[in-house]
Design an enzyme around this catalytic site. Structure first.
Site, PDB file in Angstrom:
ATOM      1  N   ASP A 190      18.604 -22.570 -17.968  1.00 19.62           N
ATOM      2  CA  ASP A 190      17.992 -21.646 -17.009  1.00 19.62           C
ATOM      3  C   ASP A 190      16.880 -20.868 -17.685  1.00 19.62           C
ATOM      4  O   ASP A 190      16.991 -20.499 -18.851  1.00 19.62           O
ATOM      5  CB  ASP A 190      19.043 -20.676 -16.449  1.00 19.62           C
ATOM      6  CG  ASP A 190      18.487 -19.931 -15.240  1.00 19.62           C
ATOM      7  OD1 ASP A 190      17.605 -20.472 -14.545  1.00 19.62           O
ATOM      8  OD2 ASP A 190      18.938 -18.796 -14.990  1.00 19.62           O
ATOM      9  N   GLU A 274      16.770 -26.282 -13.044  1.00 11.78           N
ATOM     10  CA  GLU A 274      16.564 -25.980 -11.646  1.00 11.78           C
ATOM     11  C   GLU A 274      15.171 -26.418 -11.234  1.00 11.78           C
ATOM     12  O   GLU A 274      14.220 -26.257 -11.979  1.00 11.78           O
ATOM     13  CB  GLU A 274      16.699 -24.476 -11.431  1.00 11.78           C
ATOM     14  CG  GLU A 274      17.603 -24.146 -10.320  1.00 11.78           C
ATOM     15  CD  GLU A 274      17.833 -22.647 -10.256  1.00 11.78           C
ATOM     16  OE1 GLU A 274      18.660 -22.251  -9.447  1.00 11.78           O
ATOM     17  OE2 GLU A 274      17.189 -21.905 -10.992  1.00 11.78           O
ATOM     18  N   ASP A 354      21.984 -14.898 -17.121  1.00 11.27           N
ATOM     19  CA  ASP A 354      21.294 -16.178 -17.253  1.00 11.27           C
ATOM     20  C   ASP A 354      22.240 -17.295 -17.680  1.00 11.27           C
ATOM     21  O   ASP A 354      22.116 -18.436 -17.252  1.00 11.27           O
ATOM     22  CB  ASP A 354      20.139 -16.071 -18.265  1.00 11.27           C
ATOM     23  CG  ASP A 354      19.080 -15.072 -17.814  1.00 11.27           C
ATOM     24  OD1 ASP A 354      18.893 -14.923 -16.588  1.00 11.27           O
ATOM     25  OD2 ASP A 354      18.439 -14.446 -18.686  1.00 11.27           O
TER      26      ASP A 354
END
Ligand SMILES: [Zn+2]
Length: 372
Positions: A190, A274, A354
């Protein structure tokens, strides 16, 4: 069957003679002029008649353009077509953002210091190699400083002007994969808010300190340029210093990205990320600094090609509540951007925000792999 080759671009310093440098400058100038002319044509057509010109319409007009302006036939047609394709790409991106309900800036005219490169889309057509020299049609035989051997087959050739000289970037196909040993490990990655990135295994990569320092140097250089009068003798020097400052930051950032990507590719066989719209995130001013600093999009493409060249994988998964969901029990735990720690009222999990998101990304990625 697993892939045995990959795509990769290699960049080398060029050593043009002063005369060749002059021709390179002129070529770049003409390409930029064409870009601006074509941009004007598009926006006029749209304003006056409400029609959108397409790239192929504009490319069809190139022969007329060449007949009307004697300076254009001096430029290889591949380059001119690529200029129009670039403009088209900018337009497509603009319309995509409009469609998505954003308010993007209109495609803009390119000044001398904003247009740096031209591209031959087909190796062998206008650009080729001969005995270690780069041969550009209508420009000449240019010496190359080969800092490493060139594997694979060149497909496209891009010439660029940087603060310290001219470069050629050869994008190659069929570069043999050099597999790294498999580790049997997968992870989620991330983008961090305060740090560069966090993995599902708790690896935290901070933003290097030198980014801030370079930023200050750039601010100083920008100010010096703004103070300088246009056309004054000192200006050229100051602009050059500014270009060098930008180049330094680009290189530092590139080195950092390569190092981090290599570590991740060594340690993991599959990496889930992502599928973010970086543009969306940059619009949020709180995040803007750290994200554009981090050059997240650039990093992702470096990670993807490094993985491909090492026989490993990067998989993008759709963004979906990854920071809001609890990675322990799946409960939704809404939190604003300022909340740094994930605290789950349902299962009691306490975790860095995170890292929690990275674990969710890993899970979502693995779930999708299981389905397909
Ligand atoms: Zn929970």
């Amino acid at each position: 069957m697993p892939e045995t080759t990959c795509h990769k671009a290699y960049k080398f310093n060029l050593k043009p003679t002063p005369e060749q440098e002059q021709v390179l400058e002129t070529t770049l100038w003409r390409c930029r002029t064409l870009y601006n002319t074509a941009l004007e044509q598009r926006s006029t057509a749209y304003r006056r008649c409400g029609v959108s010109l397409t790239c192929s319409q504009q490319q069809a007009e190139l022969p007329d353009l060449k007949a009307a302006f004697p300076e254009y036939p001096e430029i290889h047609s591949q380059l001119l077509q690529d200029v129009l394709a670039r403009l088209d790409k900018t337009y497509q991106a603009f319309f995509r953002r409009v469609k998505a309900g954003q308010t993007p800036g209109f495609p803009r005219y390119q000044g001398r210091n904003r247009y740096h490169s031209f591209t031959y889309k087909q190796f062998g057509n206008g650009a080729r190699l001969d005995n270690g020299f780069l041969v550009l049609s209508k420009i000449g035989r240019i010496a190359v400083r080969w800092s490493r051997p060139l594997p694979g087959t060149p497909k496209t050739v891009t010439i660029s002007r940087e603060a310290d000289g001219w470069y050629v970037s050869l994008s190659c196909e069929g570069v043999p994969i050099q597999p790294l040993p498999l580790t049997g490990r997968e992870t989620g990655i991330d983008v961090g808010l305060k740090v560069f990135l966090v993995t599902a295994h708790g690896l935290v990569v901070a933003n290097p300190r030198h980014f801030r320092k370079s930023e200050r140097r750039i601010a100083t250089a920008d100010k010096a340029v703004a103070r300088c009068q246009k056309g004054s003798t000192g200006r050229r020097k100051v602009v050059n210093r500014q270009a060098k400052a930008y180049q330094k930051v680009r290189r530092q950032r590139g080195d950092f990205h390569h190092k981090v990507a290599l570590q991740l590719v060594r340690e993991n066989d599959t990496m889930y990320l992502e599928d973010l719209q970086v543009a969306n995130m940059v619009r949020n001013t709180h995040l803007a600094k750290s994200i554009s600093d981090a050059g997240w999009a650039q990093f992702r493409s470096i990670l993807a090609y490094k993985a491909a060249c090492a026989g490993k994988r990067v998989v993008a998964i759709p963004a979906h509540y990854t920071s809001q969901q609890c990675s322990g029990c799946g409960a939704l735990v809404p939190k604003s951007l300022s909340v740094r720690t994930h605290v789950c009222p349902s299962c009691g999990l306490v975790m860095d925000r995170d890292e929690n998101a990275a674990v969710n990304i890993l899970r979502a990625g693995q779930a999708r792999q299981a389905v397909t």
